[in-house]
Design a protein around this motif. Sequence first.
Motif, PDB file in Angstrom:
ATOM      1  N   ALA A  61       1.059  -1.021   0.094  1.00  0.00           N
ATOM      2  CA  ALA A  61      -0.224   0.356   0.001  1.00  0.00           C
ATOM      3  C   ALA A  61       0.939   1.018   0.553  1.00  0.00           C
ATOM      4  CB  ALA A  61      -0.654   0.474   0.988  1.00  0.00           C
ATOM      5  N   HIS A  62       2.072   1.373   1.220  1.00  0.00           N
ATOM      6  CA  HIS A  62       2.780   2.355   0.788  1.00  0.00           C
ATOM      7  C   HIS A  62       3.249   2.681  -1.031  1.00  0.00           C
ATOM      8  CE1 HIS A  62       6.094   4.870   2.431  1.00  0.00           C
ATOM      9  NE2 HIS A  62       7.128   4.238   1.612  1.00  0.00           N
ATOM     10  N   THR A  63       3.703   1.580  -0.800  1.00  0.00           N
ATOM     11  CA  THR A  63       4.290   2.022  -2.063  1.00  0.00           C
ATOM     12  C   THR A  63       3.158   2.561  -3.781  1.00  0.00           C
ATOM     13  OG1 THR A  63       4.475  -0.776  -3.241  1.00  0.00           O
ATOM     14  CG2 THR A  63       6.416   0.228  -2.201  1.00  0.00           C
ATOM     15  N   ASN A  90       1.691   7.371   4.215  1.00  0.00           N
ATOM     16  CA  ASN A  90       2.960   7.942   4.407  1.00  0.00           C
ATOM     17  C   ASN A  90       3.387   7.203   5.173  1.00  0.00           C
ATOM     18  OD1 ASN A  90       4.981  10.101   4.816  1.00  0.00           O
ATOM     19  ND2 ASN A  90       2.967  11.448   5.858  1.00  0.00           N
ATOM     20  N   SER A  91       4.994   7.286   5.358  1.00  0.00           N
ATOM     21  CA  SER A  91       6.334   6.310   6.022  1.00  0.00           C
ATOM     22  C   SER A  91       6.293   7.717   7.205  1.00  0.00           C
ATOM     23  CB  SER A  91       7.070   5.848   5.435  1.00  0.00           C
ATOM     24  OG  SER A  91       7.399   7.245   4.533  1.00  0.00           O
ATOM     25  N   TYR A  92       7.550   8.017   6.068  1.00  0.00           N
ATOM     26  CA  TYR A  92       8.277   9.528   7.439  1.00  0.00           C
ATOM     27  C   TYR A  92       8.404  10.787   6.706  1.00  0.00           C
ATOM     28  CZ  TYR A  92      11.819   8.078   4.197  1.00  0.00           C
ATOM     29  OH  TYR A  92      12.904   7.357   3.484  1.00  0.00           O
ATOM     30  N   HIS A 149      12.165   3.042  -8.451  1.00  0.00           N
ATOM     31  CA  HIS A 149      13.221   2.758  -7.773  1.00  0.00           C
ATOM     32  C   HIS A 149      13.020   2.711  -5.604  1.00  0.00           C
ATOM     33  CE1 HIS A 149      16.330   2.659 -10.566  1.00  0.00           C
ATOM     34  NE2 HIS A 149      15.472   3.999 -10.980  1.00  0.00           N
ATOM     35  N   HIS A 150      11.885   3.392  -5.602  1.00  0.00           N
ATOM     36  CA  HIS A 150      11.527   3.231  -4.312  1.00  0.00           C
ATOM     37  C   HIS A 150      11.107   2.147  -4.087  1.00  0.00           C
ATOM     38  CE1 HIS A 150       7.739   4.301  -0.939  1.00  0.00           C
ATOM     39  NE2 HIS A 150       9.000   4.844  -1.034  1.00  0.00           N
ATOM     40  N   GLU A 151      10.154   1.420  -5.371  1.00  0.00           N
ATOM     41  CA  GLU A 151       9.065   0.507  -4.637  1.00  0.00           C
ATOM     42  C   GLU A 151      10.250  -0.536  -5.159  1.00  0.00           C
ATOM     43  OE1 GLU A 151       5.322  -0.058  -6.119  1.00  0.00           O
ATOM     44  OE2 GLU A 151       5.238  -1.827  -6.505  1.00  0.00           O
ATOM     45  N   GLN A 153      13.657  -1.200  -4.141  1.00  0.00           N
ATOM     46  CA  GLN A 153      13.642  -1.117  -2.434  1.00  0.00           C
ATOM     47  C   GLN A 153      12.834  -1.474  -1.174  1.00  0.00           C
ATOM     48  OE1 GLN A 153      14.690   3.443  -1.447  1.00  0.00           O
ATOM     49  NE2 GLN A 153      16.168   2.608  -1.156  1.00  0.00           N
ATOM     50  N   HIS A 154      11.312  -1.286  -1.561  1.00  0.00           N
ATOM     51  CA  HIS A 154      10.633  -2.573  -1.340  1.00  0.00           C
ATOM     52  C   HIS A 154      10.239  -3.381  -1.373  1.00  0.00           C
ATOM     53  CE1 HIS A 154       8.649   1.082   2.259  1.00  0.00           C
ATOM     54  NE2 HIS A 154       9.417   1.690   1.328  1.00  0.00           N
ATOM     55  N   GLN A 155      10.391  -4.017  -2.807  1.00  0.00           N
ATOM     56  CA  GLN A 155      10.623  -5.375  -2.400  1.00  0.00           C
ATOM     57  C   GLN A 155      11.542  -5.749  -2.183  1.00  0.00           C
ATOM     58  OE1 GLN A 155      11.231  -4.848  -7.104  1.00  0.00           O
ATOM     59  NE2 GLN A 155       9.030  -4.779  -6.774  1.00  0.00           N
TER      60      GLN A 155
HETATM   61 FE   LIG Z   1       9.578   4.546   1.410  1.00  0.00          FE
END
Ligand SMILES: [Fe+2]
Length: 440
Positions: A61-63, A90-92, A149-151, A153-155
């Motif tokens: 969900a965050h990605t 939202n993370s941070y 690229h963010h997604e 990292q979350h993978q």
């Molecule tokens: Fe994130």
Amino acid sequence: MTVGDVTTEGPQTVPGRSAGAAVEKYLHVRRLTDLLASRLSAEDQVPQSMTAASPAAWHRAHTTWFFEEFVLGRLPGYSSPEPVFRFLFNSYYEAVGPRQPRPQRGLITRPSVAEIGDFRARVDDAVVAALEAGRVDDRGLELLELGRHHEQQHQELMLMDAKHLFSHNPTDPVYVHRSADPVAAAPGETDWLVVVEGVAQVGALDPADGFSYDNERPRHRVWIPDGQVATRQVTVADWKEFMADGGYARPELWLSDGWAAVQDEGWDAPGYWRREDGVGVSASAGTAGAPAADGEWTTFTLSGRRPVVDAEPVCHVSFYEADAYARWAGARLPTEFEWEVATAGWEIRDELDPDRCHPQPATDRTIGGVWEWTASAYLPYPGFVTEEGAAGEYNGKFMSDQHVLRGGSALTPAGHTRPTYRNFFPASSRWAATGLRLAR
Ligand SMILES: [Fe+2]
């Protein structure tokens, strides 16, 4: 994707082929997340095993929220049909607003896992439609790329977190079935690459020359002293020697905070290792070959509990352990700049194979398999400028009390590893796939 293929989406509008390329790159990343999550049941996707970890459903969900917030949110007239997701996922990002407390991400049982799947599909449809209509402006395209690229990292985080969660289940769950590896001999003594002193250029070029995070820039000059860098990573066989020589019981080898961590956490081996005592050996122990014998070390993997493999790079060690090992070995950790100079031109291998999710045996003059702790504190490069807007919170605000890791791991999605990449974790952290190589 590879470094250098990521800035071709063009200015203002993306008609025709370039829209198709942007759509395909976007969907390629999104599909891998769906594949990785498909091996997790709905029940697997909700718990949070520790504050540093997040539920798989939350990662999914965050990605998605990231694309909605930073790409769709820029479109004139766009408003989310589910504004509460802005709080939940939202993370941070302080600039975006208040959010679900991090330690309580595992309490988000609504929306359901199925509804999070619907959220992903809705955002995918909207992003693709916007790209195809040429409605994503230049900055939106940059943020779309950052989101991809963010997604990725979350993978990796999703796999790390699933492993941590499963490791607490006494049935030793299997995330991915994998047959036994052929027995590989542990590599012999390492070779050392001589690094000759001089001025070196480090860091990433301008984003126009290929994607990089803001923390990799600007490219700049550093002084590298004479030294040597090991051509292979420290292996499980190496680590067993350290343990046999009392490595975890000799305070003179350890930084003060590291020795305190050994005492407080009861560390006597890398994360996920367990010495089998013939009692409570799990159903999955020994599936890589011979069953684990009494006194043998096993490790928890994403394919269940298995005997440790001498030829593999040691994994799930903290900075403190890496530092103590290096001192025991009469060596030290490389600085991140020595690492970047020494490994230039080496093959990047052993990125994520979704049917394996575990390091291959260590090889000479390659990077990958495990992230490598460096001696370097995570600090801004001279002239560091954060991303514009809320995305400026992505990296820069974490530049205190963390150490840089270089390379990539067997959980890092293909194409995400690059020579200038700077990963970072606190010194005590060891749930990522973290190992080391020596310098002297
Ligand atoms: Fe994130």
